[in-house]
Design an enzyme around this catalytic site. Structure first.
Site: not given
Length: 404
Positions: A141, A226, A255
């Site tokens: 994801f 990531d 984030k």
């Protein structure tokens, strides 16, 4: 006063149904606790998918944002501004990289890393035009933009959004040998999550990241990590790659870099990689804006103390020890690292959605993923007592389901 039910009904009626929220309407928050519009308090055990590693309204982050709001919020990258250099230098020092390319969202940062890797492949490695491929992992994801969902194996994210962007090779997550077999002369990068969050907080076997690093170095290709969810203190280290002493060629960050205040993302790499980008080839009106940089600087300063990494490691031991006690009592498996856990609920007991709603009724907010799995990722500022209380609520909810 408008009630939660009225606000939920209006939201469902007037917004696209691209999410399936739990039926709670949050009004304010402090630290690890949030309060809904009726005044009921909940312990936040999701942290905005790790965007709120430092908790809601951390004083240092809020102060930085408020001070910057008084002065300057946006210039675009047509001009320099007085927060930009310090942000880039600070994030470069934190990652040990020469250069930073700031964006806004995590998906934008992943897209940026893909573009940079391809351009590097053509201009530095010498891959023939339009032939570059990037190796990616099943269960990944990285966001929901068109290029990213082109290599998603999640039907919800992937199906009916084609035609898809070519140039990606899927291999099983956790197998360095599968990556080795997929590499060819046109491979420019391996894109990997050190821990797969959306897939259920899957932690690969020790040595996996190190094998990828060795393979990429030997083959002359880029390792892209990531760390949008796994980075910035969540796992008990600054980056999840740190557990194996691995330094990727490109860090993808987001984030928590925005402190839960504004969207801030970036990729970090050395000059021999990021130097392939020249004016006009990639950009963002809001990427690296003054407000984002001021908040990012505050986040970097918090991480530089090491306090949050140490706290996540210590409390993570408590979390995982308590969760392991539930295995066989309605829990099938527990995975994770630091203050991040994937808890597989026995499908015979409850679905992940049902368990999340049961926890909400007990004033704990968590979220399900992939059927019977719930994710727990409370803010790092959570107290040990609150953390233990949250796991006790899960234990009690499991017992109630078993008695139904």
């Amino acid at each position: 006063m408008t009630t939660s039910a009225e606000l939920i009904e209006m939201s469902e009626r007037r917004s696209a149904h691209n999410y399936h929220p739990l039926p709670v309407v949050i009004h304010e928050a402090h630290g690890a606790w949030v309060t809904d519009v009726e005044g009921k308090r909940y312990l936040d055990c999701l942290s905005g998918y790790s965007s709120l590693n430092f908790g809601h309204g951390h004083p240092k982050i809020i102060e930085a944002a408020q001070e910057q709001l008084k002065n300057l919020t946006l210039t675009s990258r047509a001009f320099y501004h007085d927060q930009f250099a310090q942000f880039c230098a600070g994030l470069g020092d934190l990652t040990g990289k020469d250069m930073i390319l700031p964006m806004n969202t995590g998906a934008e940062a992943v897209e940026t890393a893909i573009k940079v890797a391809r351009k590097w492949g053509y201009e530095v490695k010498g891959v023939e035009p339009d032939q570059a491929n990037i190796i990616v992992m099943e269960g990944n994801f990285h966001g929901r933009t068109t290029t990213i969902v082109s290599f998603s194996t999640d039907p919800e994210a992937h199906d009916n959004f084609g035609p898809f962007t070519p140039g990606f090779r899927l291999v099983p997550y956790g197998s360095a040998e599968a990556i080795r077999r997929a590499v060819d002369a046109n491979t420019v990068a391996v894109l990997v999550e050190p821990i797969q969050g959306e897939a259920g907080v899957l932690v690969p076997a020790d040595g996996y990241l190190g094998e990828i690093r060795e393979l990429c170095t030997a083959q002359g290709i880029l390792m892209i990590a990531d760390e949008v969810q796994s980075g910035l203190g969540r796992t008990g280290q600054t980056f999840a790659c740190d557990f194996e002493g691995v330094v990727p060629d490109i860090y993808v960050l987001g984030k928590a870099l925005g402190g839960g205040v504004v969207p801030v993302s970036a990729i970090a790499a050395n000059r021999d990689v990021l130097g392939v980008i020249h004016p006009g080839q990639h950009g963002s009106t809001f990427g690296g804006n003054p407000l984002a940089c001021a908040v990012g600087i505050a986040v970097i300063e918090l991480l530089n103390t090491g306090e949050f990494q140490a706290r996540a490691a210590k409390l993570g031991e408590v979390l995982h020890a308590r969760l392991r006690e539930l295995v066989g009592r309605g829990v099938v498996e527990v995975r994770g690292r630091g203050l991040w856990a994937g808890v597989d609920i026995d499908p015979e007991v409850a679905t992940g959605r049902e368990m999340s709603k049961a926890l909400m009724a007990r004033s704990v907010l968590a979220k399900d993923t992939h059927g019977s799995t719930i994710r727990l990722a409370p803010p790092i500022v959570i107290s040990e007592d609150d953390l233990v209380w949250a796991v006790n609520q899960l234990s009690d909810a499991l017992y109630e389901f078993s008695q139904a």
